[in-house]
Design a protein around this motif. Structure first.
Motif, mmCIF file in Angstrom:
data_model
loop_
_atom_site.group_PDB
_atom_site.id
_atom_site.type_symbol
_atom_site.label_atom_id
_atom_site.label_comp_id
_atom_site.label_asym_id
_atom_site.label_seq_id
_atom_site.Cartn_x
_atom_site.Cartn_y
_atom_site.Cartn_z
ATOM 1 N N LYS A 96 0.917 -1.110 -0.134
ATOM 2 C CA LYS A 96 0.052 -0.147 0.117
ATOM 3 C C LYS A 96 0.959 1.100 -0.075
ATOM 4 C CE LYS A 96 -3.865 1.692 -0.328
ATOM 5 N NZ LYS A 96 -4.849 1.318 -1.227
ATOM 6 N N SER A 97 1.712 1.346 -1.173
ATOM 7 C CA SER A 97 2.952 2.133 -1.121
ATOM 8 C C SER A 97 2.356 3.500 -1.367
ATOM 9 C CB SER A 97 3.569 1.908 -2.198
ATOM 10 O OG SER A 97 4.406 0.455 -2.204
ATOM 11 N N PRO A 98 3.080 4.605 -0.136
ATOM 12 C CA PRO A 98 2.804 5.835 -0.163
ATOM 13 C C PRO A 98 3.423 6.828 -1.325
ATOM 14 C CG PRO A 98 4.207 5.328 1.541
ATOM 15 C CD PRO A 98 3.900 4.070 0.774
ATOM 16 N N GLN A 99 3.004 7.546 -1.944
ATOM 17 C CA GLN A 99 3.591 8.651 -2.744
ATOM 18 C C GLN A 99 3.674 10.056 -1.730
ATOM 19 O OE1 GLN A 99 5.230 8.549 -5.651
ATOM 20 N NE2 GLN A 99 3.811 7.791 -7.148
ATOM 21 N N ILE A 100 4.492 10.730 -1.472
ATOM 22 C CA ILE A 100 4.832 11.757 -0.662
ATOM 23 C C ILE A 100 5.028 13.155 -1.593
ATOM 24 C CG2 ILE A 100 5.750 12.972 1.245
ATOM 25 C CD1 ILE A 100 6.175 9.776 2.302
ATOM 26 N N ILE A 101 4.541 14.229 -1.522
ATOM 27 C CA ILE A 101 4.652 15.145 -2.530
ATOM 28 C C ILE A 101 4.928 16.530 -1.756
ATOM 29 C CG2 ILE A 101 4.175 16.717 -4.469
ATOM 30 C CD1 ILE A 101 2.472 13.213 -4.114
ATOM 31 N N PHE A 102 6.002 16.735 -1.455
ATOM 32 C CA PHE A 102 6.522 18.152 -0.639
ATOM 33 C C PHE A 102 6.106 19.579 -1.719
ATOM 34 C CE2 PHE A 102 8.675 15.084 1.711
ATOM 35 C CZ PHE A 102 8.289 15.517 2.976
ATOM 36 N N GLY A 103 5.849 20.603 -1.072
ATOM 37 C CA GLY A 103 5.658 21.795 -1.568
ATOM 38 C C GLY A 103 6.687 22.340 -2.376
ATOM 39 N N ASP A 104 7.946 21.796 -2.320
ATOM 40 C CA ASP A 104 8.932 22.413 -3.137
ATOM 41 C C ASP A 104 9.022 21.358 -4.502
ATOM 42 O OD1 ASP A 104 10.256 19.929 -2.208
ATOM 43 O OD2 ASP A 104 11.631 21.003 -1.253
ATOM 44 N N ALA A 105 8.078 20.170 -4.565
ATOM 45 C CA ALA A 105 8.262 19.478 -5.679
ATOM 46 C C ALA A 105 8.240 19.886 -6.931
ATOM 47 C CB ALA A 105 7.622 18.230 -5.280
ATOM 48 N N ASP A 106 8.917 19.401 -8.177
ATOM 49 C CA ASP A 106 8.558 19.925 -9.160
ATOM 50 C C ASP A 106 7.120 19.226 -9.580
ATOM 51 O OD1 ASP A 106 7.990 19.316 -12.217
ATOM 52 O OD2 ASP A 106 10.202 19.206 -12.629
ATOM 53 N N VAL B 276 5.816 11.314 7.757
ATOM 54 C CA VAL B 276 6.396 10.261 7.973
ATOM 55 C C VAL B 276 5.719 9.149 8.951
ATOM 56 C CG1 VAL B 276 8.599 9.191 9.235
ATOM 57 C CG2 VAL B 276 8.670 11.225 7.827
ATOM 58 N N ALA B 277 5.071 9.885 9.927
ATOM 59 C CA ALA B 277 4.186 8.943 10.741
ATOM 60 C C ALA B 277 2.876 8.343 9.911
ATOM 61 C CB ALA B 277 3.419 9.846 11.982
ATOM 62 N N LEU B 278 2.378 8.883 9.030
ATOM 63 C CA LEU B 278 1.182 8.631 8.369
ATOM 64 C C LEU B 278 1.634 7.608 7.334
ATOM 65 C CD1 LEU B 278 -0.588 11.973 7.509
ATOM 66 C CD2 LEU B 278 -1.622 10.221 8.881
ATOM 67 N N ALA B 279 2.911 7.803 6.575
ATOM 68 C CA ALA B 279 3.411 7.057 5.490
ATOM 69 C C ALA B 279 3.479 5.537 6.240
ATOM 70 C CB ALA B 279 4.688 7.475 4.835
ATOM 71 N N ASN B 280 4.237 5.786 7.230
ATOM 72 C CA ASN B 280 4.528 4.541 8.236
ATOM 73 C C ASN B 280 3.561 3.646 8.816
ATOM 74 O OD1 ASN B 280 7.358 4.370 7.235
ATOM 75 N ND2 ASN B 280 7.945 5.595 9.065
ATOM 76 N N ASP B 281 2.563 4.414 8.978
ATOM 77 C CA ASP B 281 1.245 3.751 9.670
ATOM 78 C C ASP B 281 0.411 2.981 8.607
ATOM 79 O OD1 ASP B 281 -0.879 3.233 11.088
ATOM 80 O OD2 ASP B 281 -1.839 5.262 10.607
ATOM 81 N N SER B 282 1.345 1.785 8.386
ATOM 82 C CA SER B 282 0.542 0.679 7.445
ATOM 83 C C SER B 282 1.149 -0.827 7.873
ATOM 84 C CB SER B 282 1.218 1.164 6.053
ATOM 85 O OG SER B 282 0.726 0.020 5.161
ATOM 86 N N ASP B 283 0.115 -1.869 7.480
ATOM 87 C CA ASP B 283 0.702 -3.054 7.814
ATOM 88 C C ASP B 283 1.733 -3.381 6.678
ATOM 89 O OD1 ASP B 283 -1.129 -3.238 9.538
ATOM 90 O OD2 ASP B 283 -2.622 -4.198 8.280
ATOM 91 N N TYR B 284 1.769 -2.627 5.379
ATOM 92 C CA TYR B 284 2.662 -2.935 4.352
ATOM 93 C C TYR B 284 4.255 -2.306 4.675
ATOM 94 C CZ TYR B 284 -1.353 -5.389 2.492
ATOM 95 O OH TYR B 284 -2.308 -6.140 2.046
ATOM 96 N N GLY B 285 5.030 -2.654 3.858
ATOM 97 C CA GLY B 285 6.191 -1.868 3.736
ATOM 98 C C GLY B 285 6.933 -2.212 2.552
ATOM 99 N N LEU B 286 6.294 -2.241 1.491
ATOM 100 C CA LEU B 286 6.931 -2.673 -0.097
ATOM 101 C C LEU B 286 7.954 -1.265 -0.547
ATOM 102 C CD1 LEU B 286 7.156 -5.064 -1.944
ATOM 103 C CD2 LEU B 286 5.421 -4.317 -3.057
ATOM 104 N N ALA B 287 7.290 -0.329 -0.714
ATOM 105 C CA ALA B 287 7.814 0.837 -1.386
ATOM 106 C C ALA B 287 7.285 2.113 -0.946
ATOM 107 C CB ALA B 287 7.796 0.625 -2.857
ATOM 108 N N ALA B 288 8.040 3.448 -1.344
ATOM 109 C CA ALA B 288 7.455 4.589 -1.215
ATOM 110 C C ALA B 288 8.103 5.593 -2.328
ATOM 111 C CB ALA B 288 7.613 5.224 0.066
ATOM 112 N N GLY B 289 7.153 6.541 -2.556
ATOM 113 C CA GLY B 289 7.911 7.711 -3.407
ATOM 114 C C GLY B 289 8.016 8.960 -2.888
ATOM 115 N N VAL B 290 9.005 9.834 -2.721
ATOM 116 C CA VAL B 290 9.224 10.984 -2.325
ATOM 117 C C VAL B 290 9.451 11.919 -3.534
ATOM 118 C CG1 VAL B 290 10.276 12.548 -0.733
ATOM 119 C CG2 VAL B 290 10.134 10.018 -0.113
#
Ligand code: NAD
Length: 489
Positions: free
Chosen positions: A254-264, A400-414
């Motif tokens: 259930k991989s999270p994609q995290i987009i910060f305000g400074d992203a392209d 970080v807390a929200l993204a890690n709050d998951s039973d899964y841990g396959l991948a993530a995008g930042v």
């Protein structure tokens, strides 16, 4: 359309099921049955026996590693030669777009080549000893007969991810492809026979869950490697435990994609879209939950909704198609039921959420869901479909807390243009793969596998070979008898 019939591949030849049972495989775009394959759990026993004989007594058992490597490279070349045929069969079986199945079929050779290159470099070690009168060294020896169980979403690639390191290590293999996509594994095995693999080194037994269960519980298997869902994985792990058979488990996410305000913004939007809608979301690394910084959330959501509506859905065999159908009616029904559950929990369906009206019932439209939080089922459970759940955040610790709050841990995008933040996030995210300003890259060179409920063990990279080897330690007393044999040490 005429229905083709395929037998199991056991001991270097096609072999009809002794129980006479067959199961159909359907083209999910047309809904037509296009092939029938064997469905005989008893065939597992024949395949394991053939693999055991090949491992212990056949030419494979004494073959120099460089010769094993030569066969692996020849198989890779045959797969590249026939990549278009293999890709067409795969698209017919699971509805994945031809652009991706062709790229995957053309990449198989590079995976086999990489592992072939390691086959003759698997050295043990000569170790320091407690006394100069001893020589102690290790040998890295193959585990033996491997049982490989494969899912339907990338059948050939995921099979080669297992075969490459297993063959390089000197193991023999019994493969159980998915009942939804059984044919391309048989095509691969036939080509292995053609290039000279000895009988019994690669065996393919098709069929349903009962065949998978027969393989994972077979006492003749020395190592299991499984890719699939968590519920099935627990059956496999229990069966493995009964025989103390070690297993690699590559499971869902259930991989999270995290987009910060400074992203392209444009790159992040493209990454989010492709991360969830490529392969119709039927990929283990689907970036299925997005956390977008509040500064850029409205702009990105507007772009995503507009672009989701423009994606080209249609015949997966057409080069123009960007998203194919769900791989089966069951899969479509599961996806729709999960969208309904999100609606019931108060979510807003900002795009899609329904089957495509013009394309018949098998296409779930690219779906974007907002007004959800980390407790909603659509944010916690793997959908394995084209469904993106979007949430917002204000600061780094919170996300970080929200993204890690998951039973899964396959991948993530930042997605960020702050280099220090990117690496900081990589360190804090509890997942097996982190992509920064990119998404969904995989390579034979890079270990791939999940943390937590996403499984254990790795495919790809040199680490993958370790799973198929065991270390033997040899002690030699060089001269005389210099120690008390009644005292251990
Ligand atoms: P699944 O678990 O339903 O089936 C996987 C395989 O197990 C199939 O070959 C199936 O026939 C077999 N099987 C079924 N019952 C069995 C039993 N009792 N014992 C042994 N084998 C049995 O998975 P699926 O629907 O084919 O694939 C989708 C899942 O695979 C998703 O969860 C996805 O995330 C996961 N996946 C993970 C990765 C990864 O590398 N982490 C890659 C692709 C897919």
């Amino acid at each position: 359309m005429t229905t083709e019939t395929f037998d199991n591949w056991i001991d270097g030849a096609f072999s009809a099921p002794s129980n006479g049972e067959r199961m159909a495989t359907t083209n999910p775009f047309t809904g037509e049955v296009w092939a029938e394959v064997a469905d005989d759990p008893a065939a597992v026993d024949d395949a394991v026996r053939a693999a055991r004989v090949a491992f212990e007594e056949g030419p494979w058992a004494t073959m120099p590693a460089s010769e094993r490597a030569r066969l692996m490279r020849a198989l890779g070349a045959a797969l590249t030669r026939d990549a278009d045929v293999l890709a067409a069969a795969e698209t017919r079986d699971n509805g994945k777009i031809i652009r991706e199945t062709t790229a995957q079929a053309k990449s198989l050779e590079s995976y086999l080549d990489y592992f072939a290159g390691s086959a003759d470099k698997l050295a043990g070690q000569q170790l320091p000893t407690p006394s100069p009168n001893f020589l102690v060294y290790t040998e890295r020896v193959p585990k033996g007969v491997v049982g490989a169980i494969i899912p339907w979403n990338s059948p050939l690639s995921l099979l080669v991810w297992k075969l490459g390191p297993a063959l390089a290590a000197g193991c023999t293999v019994v493969v159980k492809p998915s009942d939804i996509t059984p044919v391309t594994a048989l095509m691969l095995a036939e080509r292995a026979g053609e290039v000279g693999f000895p009988p019994g080194v690669i065996n393919i037994v098709t069929g349903g869950g009962a065949v998978g269960a027969a393989l994972s519980s077979h006492p003749g298997i020395d190592k299991l490697t499984f890719t699939g869902g968590g519920t099935t994985a627990k059956h496999v792990a229990r069966a493995a435990a009964e025989n103390l058979t070690p297993a690699v488990l590559e499971l869902g996410g259930k991989s999270p994609q995290i987009i910060f305000g400074d992203a392209d913004i444009e790159a992040a939007t493209n990454g989010l879209l492709a991360g969830i809608f490529a392969a119709s979301g039927q990929t283990c690394v689907a970036g299925s939950r997005a956390y977008i910084h509040t500064d850029v959330a409205d702009e990105i959501i507007d772009r995503l909704v507009a672009r989701a509506g423009e994606l080209v859905l249609g015949d997966p065999a057409s080069q123009a198609t960007e998203m194919g159908p769900a791989a089966s009616d069951d899969q479509r029904d599961r996806i729709l039921a999960m969208i309904d559950a999100a609606r019931d929990e108060g979510a807003t369906i900002a795009a899609g959420g329904v089957v495509d009206a013009e394309l018949g019932g098998r296409f779930v439209r690219p779906t974007i869901i907002t007004d959800v939080d980390n407790q909603c089922s659509i944010v916690r459970e793997e959908v394995f479909g084209p469904v993106l759940a979007i949430m917002t955040f204000d600061d780094e610790d919170e996300v970080v807390a929200l993204a890690n709050d998951s039973d899964y841990g396959l991948a993530a995008g930042v997605w960020t243009n702050d280099i220090r933040r990117g690496h900081r996030m990589a360190r804090k995210l509890n997942v097996g793969t982190v992509w920064i300003n990119t998404y969904r890259n995989v390579s034979y060179m890079a270990p791939f596998g999940g943390f937590k409920q996403s499984g254990y063990g790795k495919d790809n990279g040199l680490e993958a070979i370790d799973a198929f080897l065991q270390t033997k330690t040899v002690w030699v007393e060089l001269e005389g008898a210099t120690r008390d044999p009644f005292v251990i040490g």
